[in-house]
Design an enzyme around this catalytic site. Structure first.
Site, PDB file in Angstrom:
ATOM      1  CG  HIS A   1      10.664 -26.370 -21.512  1.00  0.00           C
ATOM      2  ND1 HIS A   1      10.515 -26.788 -20.214  1.00  0.00           N
ATOM      3  CD2 HIS A   1       9.441 -25.941 -21.923  1.00  0.00           C
ATOM      4  CE1 HIS A   1       9.256 -26.617 -19.855  1.00  0.00           C
ATOM      5  NE2 HIS A   1       8.577 -26.106 -20.870  1.00  0.00           N
TER       6      HIS A   1
ATOM      7  CG  ASP B   1       5.012 -21.655 -27.191  1.00  0.00           C
ATOM      8  OD1 ASP B   1       3.776 -21.676 -27.237  1.00  0.00           O
ATOM      9  OD2 ASP B   1       5.659 -21.479 -26.155  1.00  0.00           O
TER      10      ASP B   1
HETATM   11  N1  COA Z   1      17.534 -19.542 -28.464  1.00  0.00           N
HETATM   12  C1  COA Z   1      18.852 -19.365 -28.296  1.00  0.00           C
HETATM   13  N2  COA Z   1      19.504 -19.672 -27.158  1.00  0.00           N
HETATM   14  C2  COA Z   1      18.779 -20.147 -26.161  1.00  0.00           C
HETATM   15  C3  COA Z   1      17.393 -20.350 -26.252  1.00  0.00           C
HETATM   16  C4  COA Z   1      16.774 -20.027 -27.453  1.00  0.00           C
HETATM   17  N3  COA Z   1      15.466 -20.188 -27.626  1.00  0.00           N
HETATM   18  N4  COA Z   1      16.922 -20.858 -25.100  1.00  0.00           N
HETATM   19  C5  COA Z   1      17.969 -20.948 -24.282  1.00  0.00           C
HETATM   20  N5  COA Z   1      19.098 -20.534 -24.915  1.00  0.00           N
HETATM   21  C6  COA Z   1      20.450 -20.507 -24.376  1.00  0.00           C
HETATM   22  C7  COA Z   1      20.654 -19.231 -23.589  1.00  0.00           C
HETATM   23  O1  COA Z   1      21.194 -18.198 -24.368  1.00  0.00           O
HETATM   24  C8  COA Z   1      21.624 -19.701 -22.529  1.00  0.00           C
HETATM   25  O2  COA Z   1      22.900 -19.773 -23.087  1.00  0.00           O
HETATM   26  P1  COA Z   1      24.190 -19.277 -22.257  1.00  0.00           P
HETATM   27  O3  COA Z   1      24.222 -20.144 -21.044  1.00  0.00           O
HETATM   28  O4  COA Z   1      25.298 -19.466 -23.222  1.00  0.00           O
HETATM   29  O5  COA Z   1      23.905 -17.844 -21.933  1.00  0.00           O
HETATM   30  C9  COA Z   1      21.182 -21.131 -22.238  1.00  0.00           C
HETATM   31  O6  COA Z   1      20.554 -21.566 -23.434  1.00  0.00           O
HETATM   32  C10 COA Z   1      20.217 -21.240 -21.070  1.00  0.00           C
HETATM   33  O7  COA Z   1      19.143 -20.351 -21.307  1.00  0.00           O
HETATM   34  P2  COA Z   1      18.297 -19.639 -20.167  1.00  0.00           P
HETATM   35  O8  COA Z   1      17.594 -18.465 -20.745  1.00  0.00           O
HETATM   36  O9  COA Z   1      19.153 -19.395 -18.952  1.00  0.00           O
HETATM   37  O10 COA Z   1      17.282 -20.800 -19.817  1.00  0.00           O
HETATM   38  P3  COA Z   1      15.950 -20.607 -18.997  1.00  0.00           P
HETATM   39  O11 COA Z   1      15.643 -21.913 -18.413  1.00  0.00           O
HETATM   40  O12 COA Z   1      16.031 -19.440 -18.106  1.00  0.00           O
HETATM   41  O13 COA Z   1      14.899 -20.207 -20.136  1.00  0.00           O
HETATM   42  C11 COA Z   1      13.311 -20.337 -21.837  1.00  0.00           C
HETATM   43  C12 COA Z   1      13.975 -21.065 -20.673  1.00  0.00           C
HETATM   44  C13 COA Z   1      12.148 -21.155 -22.323  1.00  0.00           C
HETATM   45  C14 COA Z   1      12.764 -18.966 -21.335  1.00  0.00           C
HETATM   46  C15 COA Z   1      14.339 -20.115 -22.968  1.00  0.00           C
HETATM   47  O14 COA Z   1      14.762 -21.362 -23.460  1.00  0.00           O
HETATM   48  C16 COA Z   1      13.805 -19.234 -24.078  1.00  0.00           C
HETATM   49  O15 COA Z   1      13.908 -18.003 -23.989  1.00  0.00           O
HETATM   50  N6  COA Z   1      13.207 -19.831 -25.143  1.00  0.00           N
HETATM   51  C17 COA Z   1      12.603 -19.058 -26.188  1.00  0.00           C
HETATM   52  C18 COA Z   1      11.211 -18.600 -25.759  1.00  0.00           C
HETATM   53  C19 COA Z   1      10.228 -19.743 -25.797  1.00  0.00           C
HETATM   54  O16 COA Z   1      10.167 -20.502 -26.758  1.00  0.00           O
HETATM   55  N7  COA Z   1       9.412 -19.799 -24.750  1.00  0.00           N
HETATM   56  C20 COA Z   1       8.389 -20.807 -24.637  1.00  0.00           C
HETATM   57  C21 COA Z   1       8.758 -21.846 -23.616  1.00  0.00           C
HETATM   58  S1  COA Z   1       7.611 -23.178 -23.613  1.00  0.00           S
END
Ligand code: COA
Length: 373
Positions: free
Chosen positions: A258, A309
């Site tokens: 998140h 989710d």
């Molecule tokens: N699975 C695997 N790795 C994950 C992850 C996940 N669901 N969520 C974050 N990470 C990892 C990323 O790969 C990244 O690692 P790195 O720094 O080694 O590259 C790190 O955690 C930070 O992730 P990032 O995508 O930069 O965080 P964000 O704040 O931009 O993204 C979300 C937040 C929610 C988009 C992200 O956690 C995600 O894609 N989650 C899955 C989709 C989801 O469940 N969305 C609903 C949100 S309520």
């Protein structure tokens, strides 16, 4: 000028609606704790809170419920428009297109007063449920079920989806889901709604923007992907190996992580309990058990928490809801938060227009087209 990709930790507006503390895992709407709302409130009461800033009296709630009931039926041409869409269209695409068309049938068109927009918030909330359920029937070759003229949102939704009145337990499950999803500060779809409203475009335009933003798998679309993953895993004893492989392949596991929470998402606490309870009650505990193993593995190996989710996916599935309806149901709830934010934006509007740091080429000479190799 400091630059933050993805606007992480940027505070983009003042708001009185949703207080979200990602470090402590606390969430409240107008100061009312989400745990209290999930335990004691109803979706209708929560909607009233979001639109008016205080919990309603009994008569105010009765009035709100009556208005929500009275606005369920779709304008005839909108129902016809839905039938023109290919049955292969995703429910979120249909929802976005149909909500956009509602502006053409607004009885208060041209009136941008606060009263007219409050009424639009009610109208949109009621009609979203009708659109989502009607589409599931249309695409399956069935006639949409006319909405009930009584009953709460959750009961009517399940009735319109299946043609049968749901039992009280199932209706309450959905009611709590709707409460938990109603608002979440400046998430991507709410931000999209506020950006659109900030140009003084209509509430319909703002909600259409929001639906588009919600549909993506990094936002509301994640719940659907979670259930598809649980189905791929299929059996409890396959869960650990599946996740080990996924981690090895550096896959993004939907339903985890998140932007704001650094601890348990308080909504996930309720949804996890609901998944366990529903599993026991319906004899489908394996979906909860698989989910629990996945959660443990992701926590242990990636340090990520389940978000809203993750457990909602198995809850919807065990309730018999088609998987691609998960995100549309999220929209049916979140429309209350979106519209609350649009009302707040209109009440104290300033155009939302950030800057980008330019990192592209400079001083590129314009070459006439015939001279380019
Ligand atoms: N699975 C695997 N790795 C994950 C992850 C996940 N669901 N969520 C974050 N990470 C990892 C990323 O790969 C990244 O690692 P790195 O720094 O080694 O590259 C790190 O955690 C930070 O992730 P990032 O995508 O930069 O965080 P964000 O704040 O931009 O993204 C979300 C937040 C929610 C988009 C992200 O956690 C995600 O894609 N989650 C899955 C989709 C989801 O469940 N969305 C609903 C949100 S309520």
């Amino acid at each position: 000028m400091p630059t933050t990709d993805g606007l992480e930790d940027v505070v983009a507006s003042h708001s009185r609606i949703c207080d979200l503390d990602g470090k402590l895992g606390k969430l409240s709407y107008f100061g009312v704790d989400i745990h209290d709302l999930a335990r004691y409130s109803s979706f209708e009461e929560t909607a009233y809170l979001l639109w008016n800033g205080t919990l309603p009296t009994r008569s105010q709630l009765d009035d709100m419920e009556a208005q929500l009931c009275a606005n369920r039926a779709l304008p005839g041409p909108v129902s016809k428009l839905m039938r023109l869409l290919p049955t292969t269209s995703t429910p979120m695409d249909v929802l976005r297109t149909t909500v956009s068309s509602l502006s053409s049938f607004d009885p208060d068109a041209g009136d941008n007063s606060s009263a007219a927009n409050h009424h639009r918030a009610i109208r949109l909330t009621s009609m979203l449920g009708t659109i989502v359920t009607a589409w599931d029937r249309i695409r399956n070759g069935k006639e949409p079920v006319a909405p009930l003229t009584y009953g709460n949102y959750a009961t009517n939704f399940l009735y319109m989806l299946t043609g049968e009145l749901p039992d009280a337990y199932k209706a309450r499950m959905l009611d709590v889901i709707l409460i938990l999803h109603a608002d979440h500060e400046l998430n991507a779809s709410t931000f999209a709604a506020r950006v659109t409203a900030g140009t003084l475009a209509s509430m319909y335009a703002a909600i259409t923007s929001a639906i588009g933003a919600l549909s993506g798998p990094l936002h509301g679309g994640a719940n659907e992907q979670v259930m598809r993953m649980l189905l791929r895993i299929g059996e409890v004893d396959r869960a650990e190996a599946y996740i080990a492989d996924a981690i090895e392949r550096k896959e993004r596991i939907m339903g985890f992580g998140h932007r704001v929470y650094r601890t348990e998402d308080p909504r996930a606490t309720h949804l996890r309990a609901m998944s366990r309870e529903l599993g026991e009650r319906t004899g489908q505990s394996k979906w909860y058990e698989i989910s629990h193993i996945v959660e443990d593995q992701i926590k242990e190996h990636k340090g990520l928490n389940a978000n809203v989710d993750f457990y909602s996916a198995s809850v919807y599935y065990m309730m018999g809801i088609p998987i691609d309806m998960d995100t549309p149901i999220f929209a049916c709830s979140r429309v209350t938060g979106w519209t609350a934010h649009v009302l707040e934006q209109y009440a104290n509007n300033r155009l939302i227009r950030p800057r980008a740091e330019y990192v592209g080429p400079k001083n590129v000479e314009y070459m006439l087209i015939d001279q380019r190799g």
